[in-house]
Design a protein around this motif. Structure first.
Motif, short mmCIF file in Angstrom:
data_model
loop_
_atom_site.label_atom_id
_atom_site.label_comp_id
_atom_site.label_asym_id
_atom_site.label_seq_id
_atom_site.Cartn_x
_atom_site.Cartn_y
_atom_site.Cartn_z
N GLY A 1 -3.09 59.60 35.66
CA GLY A 1 -2.86 58.64 34.60
C GLY A 1 -1.85 59.14 33.57
N PHE A 2 -1.79 58.46 32.44
CA PHE A 2 -0.78 58.73 31.43
C PHE A 2 -1.37 59.34 30.15
CE2 PHE A 2 0.93 55.56 34.24
CZ PHE A 2 2.26 55.91 34.39
N LYS A 3 -2.59 59.80 30.22
CA LYS A 3 -3.22 60.44 29.07
C LYS A 3 -3.61 61.86 29.44
CE LYS A 3 -7.32 59.11 27.56
NZ LYS A 3 -8.38 58.37 26.84
N ALA A 4 -3.11 62.83 28.67
CA ALA A 4 -3.42 64.24 28.91
C ALA A 4 -3.87 64.87 27.60
CB ALA A 4 -2.19 64.96 29.48
N LEU A 5 -4.09 66.16 27.64
CA LEU A 5 -4.41 66.93 26.44
C LEU A 5 -3.34 67.98 26.24
CD1 LEU A 5 -8.26 67.45 26.87
CD2 LEU A 5 -7.11 65.80 25.41
N CYS A 6 -2.89 68.15 25.02
CA CYS A 6 -1.86 69.15 24.73
C CYS A 6 -2.42 70.54 25.03
CB CYS A 6 -1.42 69.06 23.27
SG CYS A 6 -0.28 70.37 22.77
N PRO A 7 -1.72 71.34 25.84
CA PRO A 7 -2.22 72.69 26.17
C PRO A 7 -2.16 73.65 24.99
CG PRO A 7 -0.04 72.35 27.10
CD PRO A 7 -0.47 71.03 26.55
N TYR A 8 -1.47 73.26 23.92
CA TYR A 8 -1.35 74.14 22.75
C TYR A 8 -2.42 73.86 21.70
CZ TYR A 8 3.21 75.12 24.80
OH TYR A 8 4.21 75.48 25.65
N CYS A 9 -2.60 72.58 21.35
CA CYS A 9 -3.55 72.27 20.27
C CYS A 9 -4.79 71.54 20.77
CB CYS A 9 -2.86 71.45 19.18
SG CYS A 9 -2.37 69.77 19.70
N GLY A 10 -4.78 71.07 22.02
CA GLY A 10 -5.96 70.42 22.58
C GLY A 10 -6.11 68.96 22.21
#
Length: 244
Positions: free
Chosen positions: A123-132
């Protein structure tokens, strides 16, 4: 053909007229009833008004490629680079293969994120690997052919991130068995001796949602007891087991 006629000093303005040539455009402009010419103005220019619509540019580019160097060809009213860029956009193959390398700027920590991500699967929703924080892959969406952006400021939602119902705001802790999708370097870090690097790498994988629920999972009785206390419910506080 439409021409835009302007004088050398912008304070006198400009006017658009229909004409067959630059000379005719200048003559028509002086008789158009616009009072911006005076005796001191000697430099009057006329340029064709052409559409920047990709399909229009493509048509002109095709004529130019066939040797038709008329006044409408891209060599005269567009640079070849501009025409080529519009041609690329117009002929963008929405169904073609993608590299699955996505790049976005996180709106929360303002860091550039580049990661492997298959939008067809994840899909098109992820979590930023830096700030979450939540990271919407807006650029990927725009090039996916799913339509214009429908983001709503009022609900902070879109087709790929629907509003969370009020009833889904309760939190329940559980142990979840998952299979991680990781690289060789990430495997070395996660299973290495540096505990800080191990934790940081694992959190990065989880925040990027590169995992699949798989295997033994359960909700501990203590979590159910805490949930009952927080929300006034009376669920049995025995462990609840799952084999996903």
């Amino acid at each position: 053909m439409k021409y835009k006629v302007r004088v050398s000093e912008l304070r006198y303005g400009e006017v658009e007229v229909e004409a067959a040539s630059e000379r005719e455009a200048k003559n028509k402009a002086t008789r158009a009833g616009f009072n911006f010419f005076d005796s001191e103005i000697t430099d009057i220019t006329a340029e064709k008004v052409v559409s920047s619509d990709p399909m229009s540019v493509i048509e002109r580019l095709e004529r130019w490629a066939k040797g038709d160097t008329c006044d409408n060809c891209p060599a005269c009213d567009d640079t070849v680079f501009q025409a080529a860029e519009l041609l690329r956009k117009a002929y963008l193959d929405e169904d073609g293969p993608r590299t699955n390398i996505v790049t976005e700027i996180c709106p929360h920590c303002e860091r550039e994120v580049e990661m492997f991500w298959d939008t067809d699967t994840n899909g098109f929703k992820a979590l930023c690997p830096y700030c979450g924080e939540r990271l919407m892959l807006c650029d990927e969406c725009l090039h996916s052919g799913t339509g214009n952006c429908d983001y709503s400021n009022n609900t902070d939602s879109c087709r790929h991130n629907p509003p969370v119902p009020t009833a889904a705001s309760h939190k329940l802790w559980m142990r979840l068995g998952v299979t991680l999708n990781i690289t060789d370097d990430e495997a070395d870090a996660i299973m290495g001796e540096d505990k800080n690097a191990s934790v940081d790498t694992l959190l990065g994988v989880l925040r990027a949602r590169r995992f699949e629920p798989d295997g033994d999972s359960y909700i501990p009785g203590e979590s159910i007891e805490s949930y009952n206390h927080a929300h006034g419910t009376e669920y049995d506080d025995a462990d609840v087991d799952f084999n996903l």
